[in-house]
Design an enzyme around this catalytic site. Structure first.
Site, PDB file in Angstrom:
ATOM      1  N   LYS A 179       0.846  -1.199   0.000  1.00 20.01           N
ATOM      2  CA  LYS A 179       0.000   0.000   0.000  1.00 20.01           C
ATOM      3  C   LYS A 179       0.882   1.249   0.000  1.00 20.01           C
ATOM      4  CE  LYS A 179      -3.117   2.498   3.147  1.00 20.01           C
ATOM      5  NZ  LYS A 179      -3.797   2.433   4.469  1.00 20.01           N
ATOM      6  N   LYS A 226     -10.662  12.091   8.781  1.00 17.82           N
ATOM      7  CA  LYS A 226     -10.148  11.661  10.075  1.00 17.82           C
ATOM      8  C   LYS A 226     -10.181  12.813  11.077  1.00 17.82           C
ATOM      9  CE  LYS A 226      -6.649   8.489   8.165  1.00 17.82           C
ATOM     10  NZ  LYS A 226      -7.061   7.247   8.853  1.00 17.82           N
ATOM     11  N   ARG A 276      -7.596  -0.565   0.930  1.00 18.47           N
ATOM     12  CA  ARG A 276      -8.098  -1.765   0.254  1.00 18.47           C
ATOM     13  C   ARG A 276      -8.542  -1.455  -1.176  1.00 18.47           C
ATOM     14  NH1 ARG A 276     -12.512  -2.459   4.854  1.00 18.47           N
ATOM     15  NH2 ARG A 276     -10.777  -1.432   5.919  1.00 18.47           N
TER      16      ARG A 276
END
Length: 495
Positions: free
Chosen positions: A262, A274, A348
């Protein structure tokens, strides 16, 4: 290759971070004028040397300076019960303290050039774990910095090593170098570290890795090839994504290992933004990709007879009018569609493209991905152990063993079949962030993109970053997983 100049006013580090110059010599042949560092251990048959300060105990990493009348620059460094972890800590402590790099360090053995010169010897009757000691000595000298003043030069370290131990020590230094490379890439500030900058720095780090091929693909190639996950995540940034493909294919290599890392160069969380607390650490959200780059450099340096491909999807997850949204449906490289439910589950998304690409185009025998993927795994395992998911017991055992041999701890987490249907989407093929145990459902999501190829997923959200230094691990990016990946590839070379 020269990396592009980052936009002002952001300061970029000068990479690579200089490391200790370590020279191996025969026992009893140390140089004159260097600070003497003696390694001690504790236990039933060993304790503090007779010349140690009163009350000093050779616990792991404990350091004592001998009295001035015993000679300036004479140090004792403890290795506790002499486990591998203790020896890594002893090596790191020796370098940090005796070279003035930690409190109460004082620069010793320096010549006119201001470089600390250390001479490391085991105390009488002490037999170090030489691999672990070498790892600690090299990584203890790593000190990432973007300061305006020039950092103190790293020390020159001479180590008395028996001849039969030298090949193992030299190999351990190569693996430690992989960790240092991963730390540099992950810790670089994100103002300078665009996806393009990361890719260029990776190429520079691999320039000396003879035999490693490298290709950097841009956003136009990604669009043509259908890398919808990478493009969606990178769409909110003014700095477009990249896809880095590294190849090592020595003559006669059979087994093909694909490593996927990643490479999120900064993660705001996107529209699912966030909280501010901890967001500065998101410069290290590319730690998986950094570990893959470091591992490829070491694989080449060791000349491992195994084919290895490294894939690093690079993107910056930002907030803007072009950012992807919860409720979007994204089409990945393999044609599969994902319903977006949380734009902060971006890792992901980019890994799904890279995994699908690996399976469809590279004919791998095994695929391992590594990522700072889920906060859930950090909660479950803490900050010194990585989560390991694998489709076979043998693969899990191989990775766990590779970690044990290099000082990186892994804990296998089940790919719980009872949660597999949670990944299904009513709107698309899969849901990006389904309910359930966060680390497990993220791994189950990724498994949809690897087909029947043996696959493992390494979640390093906890150990990729460090707030309190320990053993050879410095504060900041740790380079965790790089050494495991190298040892895993080395074991596959015997297949």
């Amino acid at each position: 290759m020269t990396a592009p100049t980052p936009p002002a006013p952001f300061a970029a580090p000068t990479l690579p971070t200089p490391l200790a110059e370590i020279r191996l010599v025969d026992p009893g042949t140390g140089p004159s004028g260097a600070a003497l560092v003696r390694l001690c251990r504790a236990g039933d048959d060993a304790g503090a040397p007779s010349d140690a300060p009163s009350g000093w105990v050779p616990s792991p990493g404990a350091v004592a300076a001998l009295a001035p009348d015993q000679g300036a620059g004479r140090w004792l460094v403890g290795a506790g019960a002499a486990s591998s972890k203790d020896w890594r800590g002893a090596g790191a402590a020796a370098v940090r303290v005796a070279s003035g790099r930690s409190d109460p360090g004082e620069l010793f053995g320096a010549g006119d050039e201001g470089v600390a010169r250390l001479h490391v010897v085991p105390d009488d009757g002490v037999s170090p774990d030489w691999d672990a000691l070498a790892t600690g000595l090299l990584l203890g000298s790593h000190r990432f910095s973007v300061r305006s003043s020039a950092p103190a030069p790293p020390p020159r370290v001479t180590v008395e090593v028996p001849a039969d131990q030298r090949p193992a020590v030299e190999r351990a230094l190569v693996l430690a170098g992989a960790t240092a490379t991963a730390r540099d890439l992950a810790d670089s500030p994100s103002g300078a570290k665009s996806p393009e900058w990361f890719a260029e720095q990776a190429l520079a780090a691999l320039a000396a890795a003879d035999g490693v091929g490298a290709v950097v693909r841009d956003e136009h190639w990604l669009a043509e090839q259908g890398f919808g996950g990478v493009l969606a995540v990178g769409g909110g940034s003014s700095r477009p994504p990249r896809f880095l493909e590294l190849t090592w294919e020595p003559p006669g290599a059979g087994t093909h290992v694909v490593l996927v890392g990643k490479g999120i160069t900064f993660d705001t969380g996107g529209i699912s933004i966030k909280p501010n607390a901890g967001m500065a650490d998101m410069r290290t959200d590319c730690s998986g990709g950094a570990a893959v780059v470091g591992a490829l450099a070491a694989v080449a340096a060791l000349g491992l007879p195994v084919r290895v491909t490294g894939l690093v999807p690079l993107a910056e997850n930002h907030v803007s009018g072009s950012a992807y949204r919860p409720g979007d449906v994204v089409r990945h490289y393999d044609g599969r569609t994902t319903e977006v439910t949380n734009t902060d589950a971006e890792g992901r998304m980019v890994l799904a493209d890279a995994l699908g690409y690996a399976v469809a185009t590279l004919a791998p025998d095994v695929v391992v991905d590594v990522a700072t993927l889920t906060g859930a795994m950090k909660v479950a395992l803490g900050v010194r152990t990585g989560g390991l998911f694998a489709t076979t017991d043998d693969l899990a055992a191989d990775l766990t063993g590779a970690g044990e041999s290099t000082g990186e701890a892994w804990w296998r987490v089940p790919l719980a079949a009872g949660h597999d249907e949670d990944v299904d989407s009513r709107l698309a093929d899969v849901r990006q962030a389904p309910p359930g145990p966060g680390g497990i459902v993220a791994a189950l999501f990724l498994r949809r993109f690897v087909g029947d190829v043996p696959w493992a997923h390494l979640d390093i959200a906890g150990p990729a970053r460090c707030d309190a230094p320990h053993e050879e691990v410095a504060k900041g990016a740790t380079g965790f997983a790089a050494r495991t990946l190298v040892e895993f590839c080395a074991a596959r070379a015997s297949w």
